[in-house]
Design an enzyme around this catalytic site. Sequence first.
Site, short mmCIF file in Angstrom:
data_model
loop_
_atom_site.label_atom_id
_atom_site.label_comp_id
_atom_site.label_asym_id
_atom_site.label_seq_id
_atom_site.Cartn_x
_atom_site.Cartn_y
_atom_site.Cartn_z
N ARG A 181 0.91 -1.08 0.08
CA ARG A 181 -0.02 -0.20 -0.04
C ARG A 181 0.82 1.21 0.00
O ARG A 181 1.80 1.28 0.63
CB ARG A 181 -0.89 0.05 1.31
N TYR A 205 -1.77 -3.53 -6.64
CA TYR A 205 -1.08 -4.28 -5.65
C TYR A 205 -2.38 -4.20 -4.45
O TYR A 205 -2.75 -2.97 -4.23
CB TYR A 205 0.07 -3.95 -5.07
N LYS A 225 -9.37 -2.32 1.77
CA LYS A 225 -9.15 -1.13 2.67
C LYS A 225 -9.93 0.20 2.03
O LYS A 225 -10.41 0.85 3.05
CB LYS A 225 -7.66 -0.77 2.66
N HIS A 241 -10.81 -2.01 11.76
CA HIS A 241 -9.71 -2.90 11.49
C HIS A 241 -9.44 -3.78 12.44
O HIS A 241 -8.70 -3.81 13.09
CB HIS A 241 -8.62 -1.76 11.32
N SER A 260 -1.35 -3.08 11.50
CA SER A 260 -0.85 -3.87 10.42
C SER A 260 0.33 -4.62 11.00
O SER A 260 1.15 -4.17 11.61
CB SER A 260 -0.69 -3.51 9.15
N CYS A 266 0.84 -7.01 13.01
CA CYS A 266 0.94 -7.36 14.50
C CYS A 266 0.27 -8.77 14.95
O CYS A 266 0.16 -8.96 16.22
CB CYS A 266 0.22 -6.62 15.37
N LYS A 305 -2.55 -10.14 13.54
CA LYS A 305 -4.05 -10.50 13.66
C LYS A 305 -4.62 -11.89 12.92
O LYS A 305 -5.44 -12.27 13.70
CB LYS A 305 -4.63 -9.22 12.74
N THR A 306 -3.96 -12.01 11.79
CA THR A 306 -4.28 -13.40 11.04
C THR A 306 -3.97 -14.42 12.10
O THR A 306 -4.77 -15.42 12.32
CB THR A 306 -3.63 -13.74 9.81
N ASP A 331 -9.59 -9.23 9.53
CA ASP A 331 -8.95 -7.88 8.99
C ASP A 331 -10.00 -6.94 9.41
O ASP A 331 -9.56 -5.82 9.73
CB ASP A 331 -8.34 -8.00 7.83
N SER A 357 4.85 -9.97 1.08
CA SER A 357 4.29 -11.10 0.04
C SER A 357 3.06 -11.73 0.76
O SER A 357 2.79 -11.70 2.00
CB SER A 357 5.39 -12.14 -0.23
N ARG A 358 2.09 -12.25 -0.11
CA ARG A 358 0.71 -12.41 0.46
C ARG A 358 0.24 -13.65 -0.22
O ARG A 358 0.53 -14.24 -1.16
CB ARG A 358 -0.24 -11.50 -0.14
N ARG A 401 2.24 -2.58 19.41
CA ARG A 401 3.48 -3.62 19.71
C ARG A 401 4.20 -2.45 20.68
O ARG A 401 4.95 -1.60 19.82
CB ARG A 401 3.99 -3.68 18.19
N GLU A 430 -0.25 -19.23 23.05
CA GLU A 430 -0.19 -18.89 24.63
C GLU A 430 -1.07 -17.58 24.77
O GLU A 430 -1.42 -17.67 25.90
CB GLU A 430 1.09 -18.97 25.02
N ASN A 431 -1.47 -16.97 23.81
CA ASN A 431 -2.31 -15.86 23.94
C ASN A 431 -3.75 -16.35 24.37
O ASN A 431 -4.47 -15.50 24.72
CB ASN A 431 -2.51 -15.04 22.65
#
Length: 608
Positions: free
Chosen positions: A83, A222, A231, A251, A273, A275, A277-278, A298, A389-390, A421, A519-520
């Site tokens: 982005r 992209y 987004k 988000h 972004s 951190c 999430k997935t 997301d 990369s995705r 973070r 562990e989260n």
Amino acid sequence: MSIAEVTRTDSPVPEGAHPSVVEWVDQIAALTLPDDVVWCDGSMAEWDGLANRMVESGTLTRLNPEHRPYSFLARSDPHDVARVESRTFICSEKQEDAGPTNNWHDPREMRATLRPLFEGSMRGRTMYVVPFSMGPLGSPLSKLGVQVTDSPYVAASMGVMTRMGAAALALIGDTTTWVRAVHSVGAPLSPGEQDVPWPSSDTKYITHFPETREIWSFGSAYGGNAILAKKAFALRIASVMARDEGWLAEHMLIIKVTNPRGRVFHVAAAFPSACGKTNLAMLQSTIPGWKVETVGDDIAWLGRGDDGRLRAINPEAGFFGVAPGTGWQSNPTAMETIWGNTIFTNVALRDDGDVWWEGMSDKAPAHLVDWQGNDWTPASGRPAAHPNSRFTVAARQCPSISDDWEDPQGVVIDAIIFGGRRATNVPLVVEARDWEHGVYLGATISSERTAAAEGTLGELRRDPFAMMPFVGYNMADHWAHWLSVGADLRKTGTVPRIFQVNWFRKGADGRFLWPGFGENSRVLEWMLERVDGQVAAKDSPIGLLPHDGALNVEGLDITDDDLAELFAVDAESWRAEADATEQFFATFEGRVPAAVTKQLDLLRAKLG
Ligand code: OXD
Ligand code: MN
């Protein structure tokens, strides 16, 4: 009928397509002058055709079906890999409506700038018309849009990321509000000119017109620059729709969590972004009896349901996940999700025709072709896959997808999490005292750019509500909107609990204090036991903390000292943080709601 239409070889306009859509498509085609116009129906055959066409043109490489069935690798232009926030604009009528955190541009001037760029920009290409629904088809919480694009990669990606095609188009009627999204790679072809595998332009504009609910994107193919449903629509334009209509476009991931007593909770969580999430959306619990399932990874659209409770849908139909760091250790569920039917972009290619990226396995293969198509060995001294990369894959392939992920009424949200973070200051978990305090926690989400020395504060990169690059209006107004949604919920229903988490706190020696990943689930356990009224919490200047021994660390290799450091609240360092927050709030020139600045005063008073 326009002149362009006479000379084009278009696919027929689908029967029943609403005249407002047909007229708009015709206008855009007359402006951009594609060779032909194809209305996407969302069928499998259509997707196959797009993929085959891209394999022929060199945009996609088919992966070895023995390892990765029905999957493809795309290599982007090396200048079109992420982005571009510096080229992303909010073109609201008034500058103060975009606010100090957005790139504002006058809408009339921007239209004048864009017009010559789009004139003839699709020459030599096909314009795909992509109708889509964000959210389950026909859900009262869903919204419709149509994107036109001259990129088959984008059309195919929209087919994975949204409910795309004829069924969405059929929902557009006389009274439907639908978002208009125009996308061109900005690389017209002269007759006979050879195309490149990834056409794009050095001139890039990702522009949003909130008042007219329009998106115009030029020059990039992209991700968030081009797959405009994500987004651009589901966050930037949708956040404005949400402000106007009394709901929230955020988000956030959404998970369903079941405790050992069988009680089901849903949690929405905002993180900046990259951190994890997935990873949290697909978490495998390490503690017995707790189960986590995925609703979204997301974006969440949240609003008060008829029952007065906060309900949420995941408006997307797929995951556009960051590949590096995704592996059998960190996220086995994601690895299972991408078994096949996946588009990979800018990852490395193995000699056996499968893909690889840093973090997929401990040991890199002896030889790869890197994301730019060059030979690579572990001695090359550079990453084989681009860090951004995705993988693009349908959510329904996810083994942990929850049975209610497409509930048209949305799932009831019991808890909201804000995470950043942070190497210092922010404990592993804090509970907000009330909704207003929660909004303050969201407004102060940040990450540390530099590792701070012990007892000091690193330079903070602010990312309120993890929405810094994604809010379509004034960020301070977004906080005011959150306050009003809370007030509304308080009047008629239940207000979800709000928590702040930080998986990334470091010890004085620079080590992460918390193992993170699966562990989260222990932190989820504490939060949801709070929601369920099973555990007490202790007050601190920054919010409610677990009592000593309340966090379940059974079986975890963590010292008492590390645990104490994870929850330490250092008054001096927090006073410095309060000063930094005051400075940050000042950038909004008096627009920060009083209830939010009051929280800052309260924090200072409690710090003494
Ligand atoms: C994303 C992002 O791609 O947040 O999801 O940047
Ligand atoms: Mn994101």
